[in-house]
Design a protein around this motif. Structure first.
Motif, short mmCIF file in Angstrom:
data_model
loop_
_atom_site.label_atom_id
_atom_site.label_comp_id
_atom_site.label_asym_id
_atom_site.label_seq_id
_atom_site.Cartn_x
_atom_site.Cartn_y
_atom_site.Cartn_z
N ASN A 1 0.79 -1.23 0.00
CA ASN A 1 0.00 0.00 0.00
C ASN A 1 0.83 1.28 0.00
O ASN A 1 0.39 2.30 -0.54
N TRP A 2 1.97 1.27 0.61
CA TRP A 2 2.76 2.49 0.75
C TRP A 2 3.81 2.60 -0.36
O TRP A 2 4.41 1.60 -0.76
N PHE A 3 4.02 3.83 -0.85
CA PHE A 3 5.04 4.08 -1.86
C PHE A 3 5.74 5.40 -1.55
O PHE A 3 5.30 6.18 -0.70
N TYR A 4 6.84 5.67 -2.24
CA TYR A 4 7.59 6.89 -2.01
C TYR A 4 8.19 7.40 -3.32
O TYR A 4 8.24 6.68 -4.32
N GLY A 5 8.67 8.63 -3.29
CA GLY A 5 9.35 9.21 -4.45
C GLY A 5 10.34 10.26 -3.99
O GLY A 5 10.10 10.97 -3.01
N VAL A 6 11.48 10.34 -4.68
CA VAL A 6 12.48 11.36 -4.41
C VAL A 6 12.94 11.93 -5.75
O VAL A 6 12.86 11.27 -6.79
N GLY A 7 13.40 13.18 -5.73
CA GLY A 7 13.84 13.80 -6.97
C GLY A 7 14.82 14.92 -6.72
O GLY A 7 14.84 15.53 -5.64
N ILE A 8 15.63 15.19 -7.72
CA ILE A 8 16.60 16.28 -7.69
C ILE A 8 16.62 16.95 -9.06
O ILE A 8 16.49 16.28 -10.08
N THR A 9 16.73 18.27 -9.07
CA THR A 9 16.78 19.02 -10.32
C THR A 9 17.80 20.15 -10.19
O THR A 9 17.85 20.84 -9.17
N GLY A 10 18.61 20.32 -11.23
CA GLY A 10 19.52 21.45 -11.32
C GLY A 10 19.15 22.29 -12.53
O GLY A 10 18.80 21.74 -13.59
N THR A 11 19.17 23.61 -12.41
CA THR A 11 18.75 24.49 -13.50
C THR A 11 19.75 25.62 -13.72
O THR A 11 20.51 25.99 -12.82
N SER A 12 19.70 26.17 -14.93
CA SER A 12 20.37 27.42 -15.26
C SER A 12 19.40 28.21 -16.12
O SER A 12 19.00 27.75 -17.20
N ALA A 13 18.98 29.39 -15.64
CA ALA A 13 17.99 30.21 -16.33
C ALA A 13 18.59 31.59 -16.55
O ALA A 13 18.98 32.26 -15.59
N PHE A 14 18.65 32.05 -17.80
CA PHE A 14 19.41 33.25 -18.11
C PHE A 14 18.93 33.90 -19.41
O PHE A 14 18.25 33.28 -20.23
N GLU A 15 19.32 35.16 -19.59
CA GLU A 15 19.07 35.87 -20.84
C GLU A 15 20.23 35.68 -21.82
O GLU A 15 20.01 35.27 -22.96
N GLU A 16 21.45 35.94 -21.39
CA GLU A 16 22.63 35.72 -22.23
C GLU A 16 23.74 35.01 -21.48
O GLU A 16 24.16 33.93 -21.86
N GLU A 17 24.24 35.60 -20.40
CA GLU A 17 25.32 34.99 -19.63
C GLU A 17 24.78 34.01 -18.58
O GLU A 17 23.79 34.29 -17.93
N MET A 18 25.48 32.87 -18.43
CA MET A 18 25.04 31.85 -17.48
C MET A 18 25.57 32.07 -16.06
O MET A 18 25.07 31.45 -15.12
N GLU A 19 26.55 32.93 -15.91
CA GLU A 19 27.13 33.18 -14.60
C GLU A 19 26.06 33.61 -13.60
O GLU A 19 25.22 34.45 -13.89
#
Length: 292
Positions: free
Chosen positions: A112-130
């Motif tokens: 009956n019981w279940f679980y979930g884990v997750g990880i996400t890395g992002t880069s959001a930018f106009e021109e430079e990623m720094e």
């Protein structure tokens, strides 16, 4: 940010090890690709005659629990001299980009019981990623009541250059399908909810609501804020038709209504210095997915 990156990396290693130990499937199976397009019609920013419309798209690759995606949002502006941000001559920004890589693993604790884990890395930018990087962790636990009902509750944490945040999320899922694939389904939760009806295995009609929020690092010589940040948030409702012409391919299309739109502005140090509301607008959505 280095400390955050190390935590995310360690968490991903643990998730991968857990998946490999399960031995139920390859880390990289199944594989699917998805292409998404959207359009939001022109709408004024409140208290001004300046306006913008948006056309966007996303390409996403999934292999087992891993995912990699690229998304672009292109803005078209009108009456920039009437806007309350920018220099009154140039477009505040044109195309905003977002790269994302993640790993998700779901497993069963018992019948009956279940679980979930997750990880996400992002880069959001106009021109430079720094200074454009962010990361998110999530974990949930759920319970299967019977063949029709299940529920889950969890916590999601997120960090980027301007804030750290954590919030709970939940979901209640109901499905009732006949042997021919027809039937009702419902996914109630936060930040997304949908209800729908499948006429058969190939044709589905559904309505959905969700919340969307993203933060982008502006370019170094931005007229809004040099190397600063813009945060966009909105809510939307949509009605969609899903069509599955063959077993491994699905297509979705439908109109959307986007509302509660807000844009916030931050300097390069992460300090907020302004915000603008934007009128609601109609839009359109398209999605193509193929599973190998």
């Amino acid at each position: 940010m280095i400390k955050i990156t190390n935590i995310l990396l360690a968490f991903m290693i643990v998730c991968c090890a857990s998946s490999a130990a399960a031995g139920e499937h390859s880390l990289f199976e199944p594989v699917s690709i998805r292409a998404t397009g959207k359009y939001i019609s022109d709408a004024d920013y409140k208290d001004s005659d300046g306006s913008s419309s948006v056309i966007g798209g996303q390409a996403r690759l999934k292999a087992g629990g891993f995912s990699l995606s690229y998304e672009a949002q292109h803005y078209s502006w009108d009456n920039v001299d009437q806007l309350n941000f920018g220099n009154g001559q140039d477009d505040p920004w044109n195309t905003l980009h977002r790269l994302s890589i993640g790993y998700n693993f779901n497993g069963a604790i018992n019948k009956n019981w279940f679980y979930g884990v997750g990880i996400t890395g992002t880069s959001a930018f106009e021109e430079e990623m720094e200074d454009s990087f962010g990361g998110a962790l999530r974990g949930h636990i759920g319970y299967v009541f019977n063949d029709n009902w299940r529920a889950l509750i969890g916590v999601r944490g997120f960090a980027n250059a301007i804030r750290y945040s954590a919030m709970p999320y939940f979901g209640i899922n109901f499905t009732d399908y006949a042997e021919d694939g027809s039937g009702y389904f419902m996914n109630l939760g936060m930040p997304a909810t949908e209800v729908g009806y499948s006429f058969n295995d190939a044709n589905t009609l559904r309505a959905a609501f969700n919340f969307d929020g993203k933060t982008y690092r502006l370019k170094d010589d931005s007229t809004v804020s040099d190397a600063g940040y813009v945060e966009t948030s909105s809510m939307k409702v949509g009605v969609y038709y899903d069509y599955q012409p063959v077993k491994n391919c699905s297509i979705s299309i439908g109109p959307e209504y986007v509302f509660s739109r807000e844009t916030k502005f931050f300097d390069k140090h992460g300090n907020k210095f302004g915000a603008e509301d934007q009128e609601a607008a109609f839009g359109a959505f398209f999605n193509l997915k193929y599973k190998f």
